[in-house]
Design a protein around this motif. Sequence first.
Motif, PDB file in Angstrom:
ATOM      1  N   GLN A  76       0.798  -1.363  -0.022  1.00  0.00           N
ATOM      2  CA  GLN A  76      -0.181  -0.104   0.102  1.00  0.00           C
ATOM      3  C   GLN A  76       1.366   1.249  -0.095  1.00  0.00           C
ATOM      4  OE1 GLN A  76      -2.333  -0.074   3.212  1.00  0.00           O
ATOM      5  NE2 GLN A  76      -3.270   1.910   3.084  1.00  0.00           N
ATOM      6  N   VAL A  77       0.280   2.276  -1.104  1.00  0.00           N
ATOM      7  CA  VAL A  77       1.600   2.962  -1.163  1.00  0.00           C
ATOM      8  C   VAL A  77       0.254   4.824  -0.239  1.00  0.00           C
ATOM      9  CG1 VAL A  77       2.490   5.458  -2.746  1.00  0.00           C
ATOM     10  CG2 VAL A  77       2.704   2.613  -2.887  1.00  0.00           C
ATOM     11  N   HIS A  78       1.189   5.693   0.803  1.00  0.00           N
ATOM     12  CA  HIS A  78       0.092   6.543   0.893  1.00  0.00           C
ATOM     13  C   HIS A  78       1.352   7.827   0.379  1.00  0.00           C
ATOM     14  CE1 HIS A  78      -1.877   9.995   3.081  1.00  0.00           C
ATOM     15  NE2 HIS A  78      -0.772  10.310   3.571  1.00  0.00           N
ATOM     16  N   ARG A  79       0.190   9.095  -0.309  1.00  0.00           N
ATOM     17  CA  ARG A  79       1.189  10.086  -0.482  1.00  0.00           C
ATOM     18  C   ARG A  79       0.581  11.002   0.420  1.00  0.00           C
ATOM     19  NH1 ARG A  79      -0.054  14.630  -3.226  1.00  0.00           N
ATOM     20  NH2 ARG A  79       1.728  15.090  -5.424  1.00  0.00           N
ATOM     21  N   TYR A  80       1.949  11.476   1.447  1.00  0.00           N
ATOM     22  CA  TYR A  80       1.592  12.160   1.924  1.00  0.00           C
ATOM     23  C   TYR A  80       2.356  13.677   2.447  1.00  0.00           C
ATOM     24  CZ  TYR A  80       3.263  15.379   6.118  1.00  0.00           C
ATOM     25  OH  TYR A  80       3.523  15.969   7.513  1.00  0.00           O
ATOM     26  N   ASN A  81       2.320  13.533   0.280  1.00  0.00           N
ATOM     27  CA  ASN A  81       3.070  14.912  -0.305  1.00  0.00           C
ATOM     28  C   ASN A  81       3.733  14.298  -1.676  1.00  0.00           C
ATOM     29  OD1 ASN A  81       5.957  15.681   0.467  1.00  0.00           O
ATOM     30  ND2 ASN A  81       5.308  16.802   1.699  1.00  0.00           N
ATOM     31  N   GLU A  82       3.687  15.294  -2.355  1.00  0.00           N
ATOM     32  CA  GLU A  82       4.656  15.110  -3.725  1.00  0.00           C
ATOM     33  C   GLU A  82       6.006  14.670  -3.949  1.00  0.00           C
ATOM     34  OE1 GLU A  82       5.839  20.034  -4.541  1.00  0.00           O
ATOM     35  OE2 GLU A  82       4.021  18.737  -5.849  1.00  0.00           O
ATOM     36  N   ARG A  83       6.450  14.832  -2.785  1.00  0.00           N
ATOM     37  CA  ARG A  83       7.523  14.428  -2.239  1.00  0.00           C
ATOM     38  C   ARG A  83       7.805  13.312  -1.442  1.00  0.00           C
ATOM     39  NH1 ARG A  83      12.246  16.872  -5.831  1.00  0.00           N
ATOM     40  NH2 ARG A  83      10.807  17.808  -6.967  1.00  0.00           N
ATOM     41  N   THR A  84       7.225  13.354  -0.588  1.00  0.00           N
ATOM     42  CA  THR A  84       7.186  12.072   0.316  1.00  0.00           C
ATOM     43  C   THR A  84       5.922  11.101   0.556  1.00  0.00           C
ATOM     44  OG1 THR A  84       7.777  13.832   1.440  1.00  0.00           O
ATOM     45  CG2 THR A  84       7.840  12.391   2.913  1.00  0.00           C
ATOM     46  N   TYR A  85       6.749   9.939   0.362  1.00  0.00           N
ATOM     47  CA  TYR A  85       5.798   8.598   0.559  1.00  0.00           C
ATOM     48  C   TYR A  85       5.784   7.854   1.526  1.00  0.00           C
ATOM     49  CZ  TYR A  85       4.027  10.082  -4.699  1.00  0.00           C
ATOM     50  OH  TYR A  85       4.180  10.645  -5.354  1.00  0.00           O
ATOM     51  N   ILE A  86       4.598   6.784   1.866  1.00  0.00           N
ATOM     52  CA  ILE A  86       4.816   6.286   2.665  1.00  0.00           C
ATOM     53  C   ILE A  86       4.171   4.952   2.022  1.00  0.00           C
ATOM     54  CG2 ILE A  86       3.890   5.349   4.992  1.00  0.00           C
ATOM     55  CD1 ILE A  86       3.681   8.236   5.287  1.00  0.00           C
ATOM     56  N   LEU A  87       5.292   3.472   2.721  1.00  0.00           N
ATOM     57  CA  LEU A  87       4.797   2.613   1.567  1.00  0.00           C
ATOM     58  C   LEU A  87       4.628   1.507   2.868  1.00  0.00           C
ATOM     59  CD1 LEU A  87       7.018   3.821   0.015  1.00  0.00           C
ATOM     60  CD2 LEU A  87       6.465   2.244  -1.701  1.00  0.00           C
ATOM     61  N   ARG A  88       3.659   0.095   2.568  1.00  0.00           N
ATOM     62  CA  ARG A  88       3.572  -0.512   3.664  1.00  0.00           C
ATOM     63  C   ARG A  88       3.762  -2.149   3.363  1.00  0.00           C
ATOM     64  NH1 ARG A  88      -1.074  -1.799   8.564  1.00  0.00           N
ATOM     65  NH2 ARG A  88       0.543  -2.420  10.443  1.00  0.00           N
ATOM     66  N   GLU A  89       3.731  -3.078   3.877  1.00  0.00           N
ATOM     67  CA  GLU A  89       3.800  -4.505   3.218  1.00  0.00           C
ATOM     68  C   GLU A  89       2.564  -5.369   4.111  1.00  0.00           C
ATOM     69  OE1 GLU A  89       8.122  -5.692   1.899  1.00  0.00           O
ATOM     70  OE2 GLU A  89       6.823  -6.451   3.700  1.00  0.00           O
ATOM     71  N   SER A  90       1.438  -5.769   2.848  1.00  0.00           N
ATOM     72  CA  SER A  90       0.146  -6.049   3.649  1.00  0.00           C
ATOM     73  C   SER A  90       0.088  -6.989   5.326  1.00  0.00           C
ATOM     74  CB  SER A  90      -0.117  -6.995   2.375  1.00  0.00           C
ATOM     75  OG  SER A  90      -1.259  -7.491   2.967  1.00  0.00           O
ATOM     76  N   LEU A  91      -0.015  -6.929   5.517  1.00  0.00           N
ATOM     77  CA  LEU A  91       0.135  -8.323   7.021  1.00  0.00           C
ATOM     78  C   LEU A  91      -0.655  -9.337   6.170  1.00  0.00           C
ATOM     79  CD1 LEU A  91      -1.991  -6.062   9.217  1.00  0.00           C
ATOM     80  CD2 LEU A  91       0.208  -6.360   9.407  1.00  0.00           C
ATOM     81  N   CYS A  92      -1.669  -9.443   4.609  1.00  0.00           N
ATOM     82  CA  CYS A  92      -1.037 -10.467   4.489  1.00  0.00           C
ATOM     83  C   CYS A  92       0.090 -11.543   4.093  1.00  0.00           C
ATOM     84  CB  CYS A  92      -2.195 -10.947   3.709  1.00  0.00           C
ATOM     85  SG  CYS A  92      -3.875 -11.299   4.820  1.00  0.00           S
ATOM     86  N   ALA A  93       0.801 -10.450   3.564  1.00  0.00           N
ATOM     87  CA  ALA A  93       2.583 -10.961   3.123  1.00  0.00           C
ATOM     88  C   ALA A  93       3.739 -10.840   4.211  1.00  0.00           C
ATOM     89  CB  ALA A  93       2.538 -10.210   2.028  1.00  0.00           C
ATOM     90  N   THR A  94       3.223 -10.455   5.405  1.00  0.00           N
ATOM     91  CA  THR A  94       4.341 -10.438   6.547  1.00  0.00           C
ATOM     92  C   THR A  94       3.292  -9.919   7.874  1.00  0.00           C
ATOM     93  OG1 THR A  94       6.321  -9.842   7.405  1.00  0.00           O
ATOM     94  CG2 THR A  94       5.464  -8.715   5.989  1.00  0.00           C
ATOM     95  N   TYR A  95       3.504 -10.956   8.944  1.00  0.00           N
ATOM     96  CA  TYR A  95       2.334 -10.188   9.685  1.00  0.00           C
ATOM     97  C   TYR A  95       3.700  -9.613  10.045  1.00  0.00           C
ATOM     98  CZ  TYR A  95       5.539 -12.916  12.458  1.00  0.00           C
ATOM     99  OH  TYR A  95       7.453 -13.532  13.441  1.00  0.00           O
ATOM    100  N   GLU A  96       4.495  -9.110   9.962  1.00  0.00           N
ATOM    101  CA  GLU A  96       5.076  -7.485  10.602  1.00  0.00           C
ATOM    102  C   GLU A  96       4.142  -6.274  10.055  1.00  0.00           C
ATOM    103  OE1 GLU A  96       7.792  -7.678  12.809  1.00  0.00           O
ATOM    104  OE2 GLU A  96       8.811  -9.501  12.599  1.00  0.00           O
ATOM    105  N   GLY A  97       4.204  -6.508   8.760  1.00  0.00           N
ATOM    106  CA  GLY A  97       3.253  -5.727   8.626  1.00  0.00           C
ATOM    107  C   GLY A  97       4.267  -3.519   8.367  1.00  0.00           C
ATOM    108  N   PRO A  98       5.387  -4.476   7.868  1.00  0.00           N
ATOM    109  CA  PRO A  98       6.954  -2.933   8.555  1.00  0.00           C
ATOM    110  C   PRO A  98       6.073  -1.372   7.554  1.00  0.00           C
ATOM    111  CG  PRO A  98       7.280  -4.456   7.049  1.00  0.00           C
ATOM    112  CD  PRO A  98       6.022  -5.726   7.364  1.00  0.00           C
ATOM    113  N   PHE A  99       6.547  -0.214   7.633  1.00  0.00           N
ATOM    114  CA  PHE A  99       6.467   1.265   6.931  1.00  0.00           C
ATOM    115  C   PHE A  99       8.359   1.295   6.236  1.00  0.00           C
ATOM    116  CE2 PHE A  99       2.958   1.002   9.556  1.00  0.00           C
ATOM    117  CZ  PHE A  99       1.976   1.106   9.425  1.00  0.00           C
ATOM    118  N   MET A 100       8.110   1.975   5.190  1.00  0.00           N
ATOM    119  CA  MET A 100       9.323   2.513   4.624  1.00  0.00           C
ATOM    120  C   MET A 100       8.226   3.625   4.228  1.00  0.00           C
ATOM    121  SD  MET A 100       9.054  -1.276   2.414  1.00  0.00           S
ATOM    122  CE  MET A 100       7.980  -1.254   2.840  1.00  0.00           C
ATOM    123  N   TYR A 101       9.730   4.222   4.604  1.00  0.00           N
ATOM    124  CA  TYR A 101       9.206   5.810   3.601  1.00  0.00           C
ATOM    125  C   TYR A 101      10.490   7.016   2.684  1.00  0.00           C
ATOM    126  CZ  TYR A 101       7.473   5.399   8.425  1.00  0.00           C
ATOM    127  OH  TYR A 101       6.660   4.737   9.680  1.00  0.00           O
TER     128      TYR A 101
END
Length: 332
Positions: A48-73
Amino acid sequence: MKRMLYVLLAFGSLLAGVASAQVATGSMDVQWDAGAADCNANHPRPLQVHRYNERTYILRESLCATYEGPFMYLLIGDSKALLIDSGDVSEAQKMPLASTVMSLLPTVGGARLPLIVVHTHGHLDHRSGDVQFASLPQVTIVGTDLAHVTEYFGFSHWPDGIAQVDLGNRIVDVVPTPGHYASHVSYYDRATGLVFTGDFLLPGRLIIDDADADRASAARMADFMRTRPVTYVLGGHIELDRNGQTLEMGSSYHPNERALPLGKDALMNLPTVLASYNGFYGQNGMFVMYSQTRMLQCLGVIAVVLLIGMAFGIRWFVRRRRHRYATPEVAT
């Protein structure tokens, strides 16, 4: 003299206000995918990709892909981009991380902006995706061990000092925060006022490998952030529900998950929170603190004691049965 003091204070307040006004705004209006109770029957999007603003994005891996559900920036400057962490899934077929990140980068002169892949720390759920970027042009991957971290960022007296990464009109400060992991670092983006703290500070479980180092890191972060504008503190995971209860470890379904961001107050209060930690286990507000290493050692000792107890019990039982059913000698 007093008048001069008032003028200086007013000037300082004005500068602080100007600095705050220059922080680029963004949106945290996002509902993260909840995963699924049965991931075989349901197939949420892997990333999942969330656009914080035009130069900043928050990404998260699905809990079904990994229960860790980690965020990346992903932070994009004028000349370079920075990806903080690469998640828990290495296979591009299951997790299209690299292709997604590269598609978000602007093109300059017919080529994608150069990308630097860095990490908060070296646990696998924060660096397994590195392999997807390894063969891509214009991509630099920074190793997670202490030698690579200190060399790349230029720390000469680890963990003292603050390093910087210049992305082109976007400076990111790098702050040593060991305690959870020996080479853990946190990042402060001057452009947005966002702080990226990995597993050092997040809503939920704070796994602390070195209590003294963690306390020193909390003091270092509080000192560094004291006079700086902080919009949100963004960690590597969400481990609380909306009622403040810790989510079940290993669960692929978070239907009532707490929001990701913490405030500056959580960062500034962390030294006080950690002061109550006994080095083994503790809870303070939303934070559950424990040493995974010491817990494993404790479980190991308990397992050995139980095995010894079982061995003595079996020995006693066998001897008792032998004594009970022994054939008496017949006198001649």
